[in-house]
Design a protein around this motif. Structure first.
Motif, mmCIF file in Angstrom:
data_model
loop_
_atom_site.group_PDB
_atom_site.id
_atom_site.type_symbol
_atom_site.label_atom_id
_atom_site.label_comp_id
_atom_site.label_asym_id
_atom_site.label_seq_id
_atom_site.Cartn_x
_atom_site.Cartn_y
_atom_site.Cartn_z
ATOM 1 N N ALA A 1 -16.219 -6.666 11.773
ATOM 2 C CA ALA A 1 -16.854 -5.508 10.584
ATOM 3 C C ALA A 1 -15.513 -6.829 10.086
ATOM 4 O O ALA A 1 -14.542 -7.234 10.163
ATOM 5 N N VAL A 2 -15.474 -7.439 8.305
ATOM 6 C CA VAL A 2 -14.597 -7.522 7.304
ATOM 7 C C VAL A 2 -14.819 -6.589 6.528
ATOM 8 O O VAL A 2 -15.793 -5.957 5.514
ATOM 9 N N TRP A 3 -12.978 -6.590 5.371
ATOM 10 C CA TRP A 3 -13.277 -5.889 4.419
ATOM 11 C C TRP A 3 -12.047 -6.541 3.739
ATOM 12 O O TRP A 3 -11.785 -7.445 4.736
ATOM 13 N N TYR A 4 -11.836 -6.353 2.491
ATOM 14 C CA TYR A 4 -10.641 -6.571 1.819
ATOM 15 C C TYR A 4 -9.322 -5.469 1.755
ATOM 16 O O TYR A 4 -10.169 -3.983 1.264
ATOM 17 N N GLY A 5 -7.941 -5.443 1.797
ATOM 18 C CA GLY A 5 -7.856 -4.594 1.474
ATOM 19 C C GLY A 5 -5.958 -4.322 0.489
ATOM 20 O O GLY A 5 -5.934 -6.188 1.006
ATOM 21 N N GLY A 6 -5.971 -4.029 0.512
ATOM 22 C CA GLY A 6 -4.178 -4.082 -0.289
ATOM 23 C C GLY A 6 -3.861 -2.968 -1.139
ATOM 24 O O GLY A 6 -3.948 -1.716 -0.715
ATOM 25 N N THR A 7 -2.783 -2.893 -1.689
ATOM 26 C CA THR A 7 -1.971 -2.146 -2.509
ATOM 27 C C THR A 7 -3.242 -1.893 -3.336
ATOM 28 O O THR A 7 -3.126 -0.739 -3.393
ATOM 29 N N ARG A 8 -3.885 -2.723 -3.954
ATOM 30 C CA ARG A 8 -5.807 -1.834 -4.874
ATOM 31 C C ARG A 8 -6.565 -3.277 -5.355
ATOM 32 O O ARG A 8 -5.592 -4.027 -5.099
ATOM 33 N N GLU A 9 -7.395 -2.952 -5.356
ATOM 34 C CA GLU A 9 -8.484 -3.693 -6.103
ATOM 35 C C GLU A 9 -7.829 -4.946 -6.782
ATOM 36 O O GLU A 9 -7.527 -4.781 -7.818
ATOM 37 N N GLY A 10 -7.716 -5.906 -6.822
ATOM 38 C CA GLY A 10 -7.881 -7.527 -6.934
ATOM 39 C C GLY A 10 -6.389 -7.160 -7.918
ATOM 40 O O GLY A 10 -5.753 -8.709 -8.189
ATOM 41 N N ALA A 11 -5.445 -6.689 -6.554
ATOM 42 C CA ALA A 11 -4.044 -7.078 -6.563
ATOM 43 C C ALA A 11 -3.386 -8.506 -5.791
ATOM 44 O O ALA A 11 -4.261 -9.240 -4.927
ATOM 45 N N TRP B 1 -14.947 4.566 2.071
ATOM 46 C CA TRP B 1 -14.394 6.255 2.224
ATOM 47 C C TRP B 1 -12.993 5.954 1.306
ATOM 48 O O TRP B 1 -12.527 5.830 1.572
ATOM 49 N N ASN B 2 -13.409 7.124 -0.049
ATOM 50 C CA ASN B 2 -12.623 6.722 -0.746
ATOM 51 C C ASN B 2 -11.258 5.461 -0.358
ATOM 52 O O ASN B 2 -10.116 6.097 -1.074
ATOM 53 N N ARG B 3 -11.425 5.019 -0.866
ATOM 54 C CA ARG B 3 -10.929 3.410 -0.830
ATOM 55 C C ARG B 3 -9.848 3.466 0.071
ATOM 56 O O ARG B 3 -8.858 2.385 -0.764
ATOM 57 N N ARG B 4 -9.730 4.702 1.040
ATOM 58 C CA ARG B 4 -8.469 4.366 1.568
ATOM 59 C C ARG B 4 -8.903 4.193 2.904
ATOM 60 O O ARG B 4 -7.656 3.681 4.388
ATOM 61 N N ARG B 5 -10.358 4.164 3.402
ATOM 62 C CA ARG B 5 -10.868 3.714 5.325
ATOM 63 C C ARG B 5 -12.041 3.193 5.084
ATOM 64 O O ARG B 5 -12.725 3.309 4.069
ATOM 65 N N GLU C 1 -5.310 3.458 11.579
ATOM 66 C CA GLU C 1 -4.178 4.213 10.652
ATOM 67 C C GLU C 1 -4.362 3.992 9.475
ATOM 68 O O GLU C 1 -5.339 2.238 9.497
ATOM 69 N N GLU C 2 -3.893 3.981 8.704
ATOM 70 C CA GLU C 2 -4.399 2.711 7.464
ATOM 71 C C GLU C 2 -2.515 2.122 7.104
ATOM 72 O O GLU C 2 -2.251 2.872 6.504
ATOM 73 N N LEU C 3 -3.326 1.225 7.358
ATOM 74 C CA LEU C 3 -2.179 -0.080 7.398
ATOM 75 C C LEU C 3 -2.111 -0.535 5.985
ATOM 76 O O LEU C 3 -0.946 -1.330 5.341
ATOM 77 N N THR C 4 -3.422 -0.799 5.184
ATOM 78 C CA THR C 4 -3.091 -0.915 3.641
ATOM 79 C C THR C 4 -3.110 0.510 2.505
ATOM 80 O O THR C 4 -3.723 1.397 3.151
ATOM 81 N N ARG C 5 -3.103 0.658 1.169
ATOM 82 C CA ARG C 5 -3.256 1.635 0.381
ATOM 83 C C ARG C 5 -4.867 1.955 -0.167
ATOM 84 O O ARG C 5 -4.942 2.492 -0.522
#
Lengths: 153, 387
Positions: free
Chosen positions: B82-92, B369-373, B61-65
């Protein structure tokens, strides 16, 4: 509407910059405070001048190379510091022989602190110099030479 | 004896007591410059006969925008972390680092959990942290997992510093954050993207890059205790960043760099013959690069792979290139993404690949993948040989 710091301690903001202070800066700050407290000159003008010219010169070599303006990186010498240590040893002895004893101690004390791992960094350069003392030294050198140019006209 | 002579003798004794130990420590702490290559595991004949190619997504599920910049590592039990960063947008300010585990036996990704963020890092370091960014992962010889990640206290990404956390239980728990001191100018402007690797003395080679006044790549040597032992400049100037270092044998390696200069926009490649102490001048490959991250990998059989955006302008194409001669010549052999998405998104983005080969020989690719997944593709050498 008041200011909100989101429960952030002020010192955590301060540490963004203060964590980078070198031993040279700390020594100069201590001397400055002692002079103010005891109203007495703790370091001769000649020693002070030699220290600030040395810091300015070292900074002009270190920062441009560390920031990538040249292909060589002088900051790397601080991680494997044999060459830098030998250079400092020669400078310390030279300063002592030339009777700049305070300058000699300004070279030795950072190395002592480096041996003790007194700062977060293990790079010897970070014990000798930081951007703040470098800017201060550059400003002082520019001011001194500016005065000389004005007086000679 | 005059006082001056006593003082001088005392000073010379002081110099001896101070400089001799420092010189000895500097002499004895010299790191070894020999790479560790991934172990060569014979591939069972049944798996060797059947090509395998599977596509999946890390986030059910897409937990972050917005999500970006995945890193992946194989754990001791064969699973993947796997580790990645997520939030409203990059740098938020709400951007955090997230993690998930891939179960090898079931072939599925587990639940996503929060790993760390600005507040946790700030609490550990007692330094104001504004945002977090790119993570990279490494499993060392003892099985400890290292997570290196970017934080920013002031300014943008050019004001970054690198921090690390470690885990001794496959990512279930992480230790406190620690900071790496890498530059003399307020310790800013060093970032990570390329995968770390191991040296034979147990130290870590961490490819990093700067983007303050210039854009160039460097290689950090990190001791097993987490301290920076040495730093080598891979490139310099204003157009090369995000190095991906790929050891070829114990002393030779190639590095692939993202190119941010003018046309023709191509991936840069350089090499080292002395374990990373010196590097050749980077040269452009015939492979396109739209100023985007690339990732290289050496397979167990010596084949080199590169995952990259095969375009000068966009990140809507993600392709695989292969070299069978240690990087001298390259061929584009497969296209993972060709600009089409089910949603018909305008200007799709497939970027920031992370590429590993597990002990079983399977190659795993993760990317934004499209900044969403975070998309996961895995395939085996048998599939690759058919290309």
């Amino acid at each position: 509407m008041g200011l909100s710091f989101n429960c952030l301690f002020i010192y955590e903001y301060f540490r963004v910059v203060s964590g980078s202070l070198s031993i040279t800066t700390i020594l100069l700050l201590v001397i400055f405070l002692l002079q103010r407290i005891f109203d007495q000159r703790m370091i001769s003008a000649a020693d002070r001048s030699a220290i600030l010219y040395g810091v300015a010169g070292a900074g002009l070599v270190l920062y441009p190379t560390a920031l990538g303006l040249l292909s060589v990186d002088i900051y790397r010498l601080g991680y494997q510091p044999i060459f830098l240590l030998l250079l400092l040893l020669i400078m310390a002895i030279s300063m002592w022989v030339l009777a700049y004893r305070t300058v000699a101690m300004f070279i030795v004390i950072p190395v002592i602190m480096f041996n003790l791992h007194a700062l977060e960094s293990i790079n010897l350069w970070d014990y000798l110099i930081d951007p703040f003392v470098m800017l201060y030294a550059l400003g002082w050198v520019a001011y001194q030479n500016g005065k000389k140019i004005i007086w000679t006209r | 004896m005059p006082v001056n002579k006593y003082l001088t003798i005392g000073f010379l004794l002081l110099l001896t007591g101070v400089f001799l130990p420092a010189l000895y420590r500097g002499y004895s702490n010299h790191p070894s410059w020999s790479f560790v290559l991934s172990k060569i595991t014979p591939i069972p004949s049944t798996k060797d006969a059947l090509p395998v190619y599977v596509e999946d997504f890390v986030q059910i599920e897409e937990l972050t925008r917005s999500v970006h910049s995945p890193a992946v590592v194989e754990l001791g039990n064969g699973n993947l972390l796997a580790v990645w960063y997520g939030g409203t947008r990059e740098g938020a300010k709400d951007v955090m680092l997230y993690q998930s585990l891939w179960n090898r036996k079931k072939g599925v990704w587990g639940d996503v959990s929060l790993l760390t963020g600005p507040k946790q890092t700030q609490a550990d370091l007692h330094i104001y942290i504004k945002k977090v960014g790119n993570p990279v992962l490494l499993r060392d010889a003892s099985g400890k997992i290292w997570l290196f990640y970017v934080t920013v206290s002031v300014g943008g990404w050019s004001g970054s510093a690198i921090n690390y956390r470690t885990s001794i239980d496959n990512g279930n728990h992480w230790g406190k954050a620690n900071r790496l001191i890498t530059t003399p100018f307020l310790n800013i402007s060093t970032l990570v993207r390329g995968a770390p690797f191991l040296y034979s003395d147990g130290s870590i080679g961490l490819p990093v890059y700067h983007e303050l006044l210039g854009k160039f790549g460097e290689l950090l040597r990190i001791g097993s205790g987490g301290s920076v032992l040495d730093k080598v400049r891979i490139s310099w100037g204003r157009t090369s960043l995000q190095p991906s270092v790929v050891p070829l044998d114990h002393m030779q390696a190639v590095v692939f760099l993202r190119y941010s200069g003018h046309s023709p926009k191509r991936i840069l490649q350089a090499d080292t013959l002395d374990g990373g102490q010196t590097w050749s001048t980077p040269e452009k490959l015939p492979l396109l690069n739209p100023d985007s991250s690339i990732m290289g990998l050496r397979l167990h059989d010596g084949t080199l792979l590169l995952v990259f955006n095969n375009s000068e302008h966009d990140r809507d194409n993600l392709s695989l290139a292969r070299s069978l001669d240690s990087g001298h010549t390259w061929n584009v052999v497969h296209v993972f993404e060709d600009g089409h998405t089910p949603e018909g998104r305008i200007r799709p983005e497939f970027s920031y690949p992370s590429l590993i080969q597990d002990d079983d020989g399977t190659i795993h690719l993760l990317y934004t993948w499209n900044r969403r997944r975070i998309k996961h593709i895995y395939f085996n050498p048998s599939w690759l040989r058919k290309l």
